[in-house]
Design a protein around this motif. Structure first.
Motif, mmCIF file in Angstrom:
data_model
loop_
_atom_site.group_PDB
_atom_site.id
_atom_site.type_symbol
_atom_site.label_atom_id
_atom_site.label_comp_id
_atom_site.label_asym_id
_atom_site.label_seq_id
_atom_site.Cartn_x
_atom_site.Cartn_y
_atom_site.Cartn_z
ATOM 1 N N ALA A 31 0.816 -1.219 0.000
ATOM 2 C CA ALA A 31 0.000 0.000 0.000
ATOM 3 C C ALA A 31 0.851 1.271 0.000
ATOM 4 O O ALA A 31 0.319 2.379 -0.063
ATOM 5 C CB ALA A 31 -0.915 0.020 1.222
ATOM 6 N N ILE A 32 2.161 1.129 0.065
ATOM 7 C CA ILE A 32 3.045 2.298 0.111
ATOM 8 C C ILE A 32 3.597 2.577 -1.280
ATOM 9 O O ILE A 32 4.126 1.687 -1.954
ATOM 10 C CB ILE A 32 4.221 2.080 1.113
ATOM 11 C CG1 ILE A 32 3.697 1.613 2.470
ATOM 12 C CG2 ILE A 32 5.052 3.350 1.247
ATOM 13 C CD1 ILE A 32 2.723 2.535 3.172
ATOM 14 N N ARG A 33 3.469 3.825 -1.703
ATOM 15 C CA ARG A 33 4.020 4.228 -3.001
ATOM 16 C C ARG A 33 4.645 5.613 -2.862
ATOM 17 O O ARG A 33 4.009 6.531 -2.324
ATOM 18 C CB ARG A 33 2.929 4.248 -4.070
ATOM 19 C CG ARG A 33 3.508 4.466 -5.468
ATOM 20 C CD ARG A 33 2.512 4.192 -6.552
ATOM 21 N NE ARG A 33 1.373 5.105 -6.500
ATOM 22 C CZ ARG A 33 0.371 5.077 -7.356
ATOM 23 N NH1 ARG A 33 0.339 4.172 -8.294
ATOM 24 N NH2 ARG A 33 -0.610 5.944 -7.259
ATOM 25 N N ASP A 34 5.888 5.755 -3.287
ATOM 26 C CA ASP A 34 6.615 7.031 -3.212
ATOM 27 C C ASP A 34 6.626 7.607 -1.791
ATOM 28 O O ASP A 34 6.467 8.815 -1.595
ATOM 29 C CB ASP A 34 6.016 8.057 -4.193
ATOM 30 C CG ASP A 34 6.061 7.575 -5.639
ATOM 31 O OD1 ASP A 34 7.019 6.846 -5.982
ATOM 32 O OD2 ASP A 34 5.147 7.922 -6.403
ATOM 33 N N GLY A 35 6.767 6.737 -0.809
ATOM 34 C CA GLY A 35 6.906 7.191 0.569
ATOM 35 C C GLY A 35 5.617 7.650 1.227
ATOM 36 O O GLY A 35 5.643 8.289 2.285
ATOM 37 N N ALA A 36 4.487 7.328 0.614
ATOM 38 C CA ALA A 36 3.187 7.702 1.184
ATOM 39 C C ALA A 36 2.238 6.516 1.074
ATOM 40 O O ALA A 36 2.487 5.568 0.324
ATOM 41 C CB ALA A 36 2.607 8.906 0.438
ATOM 42 N N VAL A 37 1.152 6.573 1.843
ATOM 43 C CA VAL A 37 0.134 5.520 1.755
ATOM 44 C C VAL A 37 -0.763 5.817 0.552
ATOM 45 O O VAL A 37 -1.328 6.906 0.444
ATOM 46 C CB VAL A 37 -0.719 5.458 3.048
ATOM 47 C CG1 VAL A 37 -1.829 4.410 2.897
ATOM 48 C CG2 VAL A 37 0.152 5.143 4.263
ATOM 49 N N ASP A 38 -0.839 4.853 -0.356
ATOM 50 C CA ASP A 38 -1.717 4.972 -1.521
ATOM 51 C C ASP A 38 -3.098 4.457 -1.101
ATOM 52 O O ASP A 38 -3.288 3.261 -0.883
ATOM 53 C CB ASP A 38 -1.146 4.134 -2.674
ATOM 54 C CG ASP A 38 -1.951 4.252 -3.954
ATOM 55 O OD1 ASP A 38 -3.204 4.152 -3.891
ATOM 56 O OD2 ASP A 38 -1.343 4.453 -5.022
ATOM 57 N N ARG A 39 -4.046 5.378 -0.981
ATOM 58 C CA ARG A 39 -5.360 5.025 -0.431
ATOM 59 C C ARG A 39 -6.100 4.004 -1.300
ATOM 60 O O ARG A 39 -6.823 3.154 -0.789
ATOM 61 C CB ARG A 39 -6.213 6.289 -0.236
ATOM 62 C CG ARG A 39 -5.645 7.194 0.857
ATOM 63 C CD ARG A 39 -6.394 8.503 0.933
ATOM 64 N NE ARG A 39 -7.616 8.359 1.714
ATOM 65 C CZ ARG A 39 -7.785 8.893 2.920
ATOM 66 N NH1 ARG A 39 -6.831 9.579 3.494
ATOM 67 N NH2 ARG A 39 -8.923 8.737 3.556
#
Length: 198
Positions: free
Chosen positions: A59-67
């Motif tokens: 669920a993590i993409r580019d250091g953020a949570v991808d909702r």
């Protein structure tokens, strides 16, 4: 020292909750937004990213949570929601406490919480305001945003406490017909609360 009067704000999707919260803010009332808090926790550098990356690495993409990815994972695994909540709820709670401390000299504060009753947060409020609208108005507002289908809306509504039950449990109810009418109702409610709790 007298603590602020804490008004909880809730309402089902499309009922005008965000607009109503903005009207309180425009009137000078400090507003805590549960959704904005979660967005900040999920953003790059947010406090939820590291613990969630250990549980839901996909669920993590580019250091953020991808909702969207997170939503897919939650749909695939029935146990995932409780694991998510065990991380996110304490962080949200801590953010809310920090907000309360930062505004301890205010006479009135607003907590904007979409799932107020569903999460039991109404117990932390001195009173609850529910915003409402007719079902056809609600549906038209949500679908006009172009962000979800009618089926997705029905799925969200099925997870939320029914509007009639929210209104039954509320201390105050505002029906959001027009912006001007809602603004007038908000100002009237602020005056009422201030006179009662002066």
């Amino acid at each position: 020292m007298k603590r602020p009067f804490c008004l909880g704000l809730t309402g089902s999707i499309g009922m005008g909750k965000s607009t109503t919260a903005r009207l309180f803010a425009e009137a000078g009332i400090p507003v805590w937004d549960a959704d904005a808090t979660v967005h900040a926790l999920y953003a790059k550098g947010g406090a939820a990213v590291a613990p969630l990356s250990a549980i839901f690495p996909a669920a993590i993409r580019d250091g953020a949570v991808d909702r969207d990815r997170l939503k897919t994972l939650l749909q695939a695994d029935k146990q995932a929601l409780s694991r998510l909540e065990s991380v996110v709820h304490p962080l949200v709670q801590a953010a809310r406490q920090a907000f309360l401390l930062a505004h301890e000299t205010a006479d009135l504060i607003l907590l904007d919480i979409p799932l107020l009753y569903e999460t039991g947060a109404d117990k932390d409020c001195d009173a609850v305001l529910v915003v409402t609208a007719a079902p056809d108005v609600q549906r038209a507002r949500v679908l006009a945003r172009g962000q979800m289908t009618a089926a997705q809306l029905d799925m969200i509504l099925a997870r939320q406490l029914p509007d009639a039950e929210k209104r039954r449990r509320a201390d105050f109810v505002i029906e959001t017909f027009t912006l001007e009418q809602t603004r007038a109702e908000v100002r009237k409610l602020i005056a009422t609360l201030r006179s009662r709790h002066a």
